[in-house]
Design a protein around this motif. Structure first.
Motif: not given
Length: 330
Positions: A83-85, A90-91, A163-170, A224-230
């Motif tokens: 469900d997260v995926r 992004m998470l 934190s990377d996770m916290a950025v997406a959760l924010t 549902a259409r999102s992205r995290y880039r580091k």
């Protein structure tokens, strides 16, 4: 290391009671940050209260259509959950961008949100640091600060949240749930982290002794259409120089909704509200994406050696939004 007592909490009320009785105690879950800080003398708890085995390790559907994630869910299990995926990609990407697989297998959601800065002056007890010893000074201002804050900093502290996770959760409007000796409570994650101001040793708005019990994710269709880039100095196992969590909904050539948060640019995950306002209702073009990044970065106040972050975040934001645009219009 300082000698300490260890106690495994029998249940959530028991864990809270143990910490309420001893203000020098700390909760221990995965220990991937706390134990490191104990080894270098930054944290010196008199007692560790082990909460790893509490029944807080489930990811469940929420009544509103979102998800409820328990505080002791491991980073690995969070990233792999179907469900997260599918609903919050992004998470998943943010979690997988953080640390090694071995660390993700140990680290927990609650602990990840409460990890402390990796500023070298903070972790070196031979140096002054306002986070460790209020009023002692911030040597990063005139010293090594190439990876320090460009947004929301102060003369008291220029460290960044790791934190990377916290950025997406924010960006996803996550809400943190906690329990204290006086009952339960909740805080939007964006408001849980305090502005650094003149009190950088006060990092969160959580009540004293609070135990994080979970995080709730509201239904966010745009995610549902999102992205995290580091961006980092080496390809793996490194903290971010800058990161972007982004989601965008485009219909009829117009940006209808957008979520944007930056990492490694401030003492807390940085919700890019000015950029979101510039995006929503504007034409979905490369010019709009660049202008949105510019709108947020007008508040940037870089130090002599980290001004590159302004350009980096601007280009990274525009690139990620353009990639999401291409996906949406295929």
């Amino acid at each position: 290391m300082k000698e300490f007592y260890y106690r495994r909490a029998p249940d959530v009320p028991g864990a809270v009671a143990l910490l309420d009785a001893d203000p020098h105690a700390r909760y221990l879950a995965g220990g991937t940050n706390l134990v490191d800080l104990m080894k270098c003398g930054v944290e010196r708890p008199a007692r560790l209260v082990d909460v790893r085995h509490l029944p807080l390790d489930r990811i469940e559907p929420a009544p509103d259509g979102g998800l409820r994630v328990g505080a002791t869910v491991t980073n690995s299990d969070l990233a792999a959950h179907p469900d997260v995926r599918s609903h919050y990609p992004m998470l998943t990407q943010a979690v997988l961008a953080g640390a090694s697989g071995q660390l993700r297998n140990m680290a927990t959601v609650g602990g990840n949100l409460l990890q402390r800065t990796r500023c070298a002056y903070f972790t070196d007890t031979t140096k002054p640091c306002n986070k460790r010893t209020p009023g002692s000074g911030c040597p990063a201002l005139s010293g090594e600060h190439h990876n320090h804050a460009i947004l929301g900093a102060s003369e008291s502290c220029v460290a960044v949240h790791p934190s990377d996770m916290a950025v997406a959760l924010t960006a996803l409007d996550a809400v943190v749930h906690y329990e204290t000796a006086h009952g339960t409570g909740e805080l939007p994650l964006e408001r849980m982290y305090l502005p650094v101001a003149g009190t950088p040793h006060r990092e969160t708005a959580l009540p004293a002794g609070a135990l994080i019990t979970g995080v709730s994710l509201p239904p966010v269709p745009v995610a549902a259409r999102s992205r995290y880039r580091k961006v980092r100095e080496r390809a793996s196992y490194a903290f971010a120089l800058a990161s972007v969590a982004a989601a965008i909904d485009i219909r009829d050539g117009i940006v209808r909704d957008a979520r944007l948060a930056f990492g490694a640019v401030a003492s807390r995950p940085w919700r890019a509200r000015a950029a979101e306002r510039a995006l929503i209702g504007a034409p979905a073009t490369a010019e709009t994406y660049a202008a949105a990044a510019e709108a947020e970065l007008r508040a940037a106040r870089p130090l002599p050696h980290n001004g590159y972050k302004v350009t980096l975040v601007r280009n990274l934001t525009a690139a990620v939004l353009s990639e999401l645009h291409e996906e949406a219009t295929r």
